[in-house]
Design an enzyme around this catalytic site. Sequence first.
Site, PDB file in Angstrom:
ATOM      1  N   LYS A   1      40.109  66.796  -6.264  1.00  0.00           N
ATOM      2  CA  LYS A   1      40.840  65.824  -5.456  1.00  0.00           C
ATOM      3  C   LYS A   1      39.706  65.126  -4.954  1.00  0.00           C
ATOM      4  CE  LYS A   1      42.099  64.836  -0.737  1.00  0.00           C
ATOM      5  NZ  LYS A   1      42.501  65.546   0.553  1.00  0.00           N
TER       6      LYS A   1
ATOM      7  N   GLY B   1      44.258  63.958   9.748  1.00  0.00           N
ATOM      8  CA  GLY B   1      44.231  64.853  11.203  1.00  0.00           C
ATOM      9  C   GLY B   1      45.199  64.258  12.163  1.00  0.00           C
TER      10      GLY B   1
ATOM     11  N   ALA C   1      47.741  63.579   3.832  1.00  0.00           N
ATOM     12  CA  ALA C   1      47.439  62.997   5.225  1.00  0.00           C
ATOM     13  C   ALA C   1      48.435  62.640   6.147  1.00  0.00           C
ATOM     14  CB  ALA C   1      46.270  62.127   5.206  1.00  0.00           C
ATOM     15  N   GLY C   2      48.416  62.757   7.270  1.00  0.00           N
ATOM     16  CA  GLY C   2      49.239  62.467   8.482  1.00  0.00           C
ATOM     17  C   GLY C   2      50.318  63.300   8.838  1.00  0.00           C
TER      18      GLY C   2
ATOM     19  N   ASN D   1      46.750  69.668   5.935  1.00  0.00           N
ATOM     20  CA  ASN D   1      45.685  70.792   6.434  1.00  0.00           C
ATOM     21  C   ASN D   1      45.839  70.876   8.096  1.00  0.00           C
ATOM     22  OD1 ASN D   1      42.345  71.645   5.803  1.00  0.00           O
ATOM     23  ND2 ASN D   1      43.688  72.178   7.386  1.00  0.00           N
TER      24      ASN D   1
END
Lengths: 73, 258
Positions: free
Chosen positions: B101, B162, B188-189, B210
């Site tokens: 990644k 995050g 993300a998001g 995550n």
Amino acid sequence: MTQTITLIALTLNGEPHRIAEGSSVADLVRDIGLNPKKVAVERNLEIVPRSTLTAVMLADGDILEIVHFVGGG
Amino acid sequence: MTNTDTWTVAGRTFTSRLIVGTGKYKDFEQNAAALVASGAEIITVAVRRVNVSDPNAPMLTDFIDPKKYTYLPNTAGCFTAEDAIRTLRLAREAGGWDLVKLEVLGEAKTLYPDMRKTLRATEVLANEGFLPMVYCVDDPIAAKQLEEAGAVAVMPLGAPIGSGLGIQNRVTIRLIVEGANVPVLVDAGVGTASDAAVGMELGCDGILMNTAIAEAKDPVRMARAMQLAVEGGREAYLAGRMGRRMYADPSSPLAGLI
């Protein structure tokens, strides 16, 4: 029979580190208590392939990075 | 339900469309339990210096078996193409894996990618035999350029890393999906299950997250919720949603009213 051990100075993960002259990269990894199979090593900005860790000898002034996988996103 | 719905990235086929990160957990045990609950087959990991002063500190690989899960090394924290490339060269040596990644960040405040550097790093990595899955802005043109540069998957952000804000621009994510010849994953998001479902309903091949799991009050339960949301969103996308109307359309017959 006594033999004087000469130490060489390295930079290991940004910190000064000393090791006996004639040590290999694998010796260094084991010396700090790590399993060579779980880490990757860069010497003077070049990858040291795992298969050559025992063959690559350290020299005075070498800059080493030893990394592993940690949690991340 | 059958498991015939798979997706393939760079010739590798997976059943789970959820990729989870391994950061921010309370401990390795919780991380491993959440991973099982998520049903994910791929996990992202970071590459960092070993702790020279405490070599016996527990390691991620002791808790999450690299033989059982696909480790996807990331370049989180890299703000230059050179640092990202150097990091992934080390990662390949540590894991013997070419699927990676790539993220090249532009600034700490937003963690938005620097697309100029990201594009350059993608080219270099592809030429070195890496298979880069690339974190990018939700821009359909940038996504095409990454694909041309050798990205094996494009991974637009839904919102800042995050932030948990959910997908901010469904239109651009859909435009990327329609234009792409490689898998598209929202990276993300995502904040909660419905955000993941939205991404899948837009036709994305998968979702990477995550913080939404790690910072939930019950991460293991949220991991399960995310698995269900990704599967639900995917099924809804394949089923094909109804059309939108401005006004009501009764579900009960009008004929035969007393």
